[in-house]
Design a protein around this motif. Sequence first.
Motif, short mmCIF file in Angstrom:
data_model
loop_
_atom_site.label_atom_id
_atom_site.label_comp_id
_atom_site.label_asym_id
_atom_site.label_seq_id
_atom_site.Cartn_x
_atom_site.Cartn_y
_atom_site.Cartn_z
N LEU A 1 0.94 -1.36 0.28
CA LEU A 1 0.06 -0.09 -0.04
C LEU A 1 1.51 1.55 -0.12
N LYS A 2 1.76 1.41 0.74
CA LYS A 2 2.74 2.46 0.55
C LYS A 2 3.49 3.00 -0.46
N ASN A 3 3.77 1.57 -1.32
CA ASN A 3 4.45 1.81 -3.29
C ASN A 3 3.19 2.32 -4.09
N LEU A 4 1.92 1.39 -3.02
CA LEU A 4 0.83 2.17 -3.66
C LEU A 4 0.47 3.54 -4.29
N MET A 5 0.77 4.14 -2.31
CA MET A 5 0.58 5.83 -2.81
C MET A 5 1.82 6.43 -3.53
N ILE A 6 2.55 5.62 -3.66
CA ILE A 6 4.34 6.38 -4.02
C ILE A 6 3.85 6.57 -5.46
N ASN A 7 3.14 5.69 -5.79
CA ASN A 7 3.63 5.33 -7.59
C ASN A 7 2.44 6.49 -7.97
N ASP A 8 1.29 6.59 -7.33
CA ASP A 8 0.30 7.32 -7.50
C ASP A 8 0.08 8.52 -7.49
N ASP A 9 1.54 8.77 -6.30
CA ASP A 9 1.76 10.38 -6.04
C ASP A 9 2.45 10.90 -7.42
N ALA A 10 3.42 9.92 -7.51
CA ALA A 10 4.80 10.12 -9.13
C ALA A 10 3.53 10.42 -10.42
N MET A 11 2.66 9.99 -10.18
CA MET A 11 2.17 9.41 -10.98
C MET A 11 1.94 11.08 -11.70
N LYS A 12 0.94 11.38 -10.76
CA LYS A 12 0.12 13.29 -10.67
C LYS A 12 2.41 13.78 -11.19
N ILE A 13 2.95 13.76 -10.46
CA ILE A 13 3.69 14.76 -9.78
C ILE A 13 4.96 14.33 -11.67
N CYS A 14 4.40 13.52 -12.58
CA CYS A 14 5.67 13.00 -13.12
C CYS A 14 4.64 13.94 -14.54
N GLN A 15 3.00 13.34 -14.61
CA GLN A 15 1.99 14.08 -15.53
C GLN A 15 2.22 15.76 -15.43
N SER A 16 2.34 15.72 -14.72
CA SER A 16 2.84 17.89 -14.26
C SER A 16 3.83 18.22 -14.43
N ILE A 17 4.80 17.71 -14.73
CA ILE A 17 6.72 17.98 -15.45
C ILE A 17 6.23 17.81 -16.71
N GLY A 18 4.80 17.16 -17.09
CA GLY A 18 4.97 16.21 -18.92
C GLY A 18 6.03 15.67 -19.50
N LEU A 19 6.54 14.47 -18.21
CA LEU A 19 6.63 13.32 -18.78
C LEU A 19 6.17 12.28 -18.58
N ASN A 20 5.15 12.28 -19.49
CA ASN A 20 4.31 11.31 -19.71
C ASN A 20 4.32 9.45 -20.12
N GLY A 21 5.47 9.75 -20.59
CA GLY A 21 5.91 8.25 -19.93
C GLY A 21 6.06 7.84 -18.38
N PHE A 22 6.49 8.13 -17.68
CA PHE A 22 7.03 7.81 -16.61
C PHE A 22 5.77 7.36 -15.52
N LYS A 23 4.65 9.04 -16.32
CA LYS A 23 3.02 8.62 -15.50
C LYS A 23 2.66 7.68 -16.20
N ARG A 24 2.69 7.02 -17.28
CA ARG A 24 1.99 5.42 -17.75
C ARG A 24 2.61 4.90 -16.74
N LEU A 25 3.99 4.58 -16.02
CA LEU A 25 4.92 3.44 -15.61
C LEU A 25 4.48 3.44 -14.35
N HIS A 26 3.93 4.41 -14.46
CA HIS A 26 3.55 4.72 -12.65
C HIS A 26 2.01 3.96 -12.74
N ARG A 27 1.50 4.28 -13.61
CA ARG A 27 0.28 4.09 -13.18
C ARG A 27 -0.22 2.40 -13.67
N CYS A 28 0.72 1.83 -14.43
CA CYS A 28 0.93 0.46 -14.55
C CYS A 28 1.11 -0.25 -13.19
N ASN A 29 1.88 0.35 -12.53
CA ASN A 29 2.34 -0.07 -11.32
C ASN A 29 1.01 -0.19 -10.30
N ILE A 30 0.21 0.63 -10.49
CA ILE A 30 -0.25 1.33 -9.12
C ILE A 30 -2.00 0.02 -9.57
#
Length: 164
Positions: free
Chosen positions: A15-44
Amino acid sequence: MDISTIYQEVDKIILKNLMINDDAMKICQSIGLNGFKRLHRCNIKNLLCKHLKLENNMYDKYRKVLETDILGSKYKIASIKEHLYTWKNSLSEDVKKLGELNKEHFNCVGVENCVIKETIEDMLHDYEKTCRWYCRFEETQWNLHDIHYLDDNLHQKYKELEKE
């Protein structure tokens, strides 16, 4: 350590890693890194499946409800450099904890736990990639063109994976 405690500790890590990936997904999207966003979404999605599998295993095998109490943690990073550094350290720490919990599980019931083993494999994969990316970007002095090139490749890869 009893089986309920082992499952709760494993679930805390998941669950900790699920939350980390959720936060990271949003942050990566906000800085324009959509590949990293998708990676984190798949991890979630993957981690949520592992959480549910762990809950089901706990009940099916031991007739106990998995009740994991975790404190909310916010993953706050300001750059891809900080993200990769923080994430790789967190993954390293959690893989070690999961390995110890799998040993405890084996000592309790005489077999490894498949959810723990799968989670370790997934986290080791992310750890290996994250370490490579961190080293690569260090060598290129965090060149934005190189970061976006990798990000575009990740975007394509995870877009295809999400179609499956």
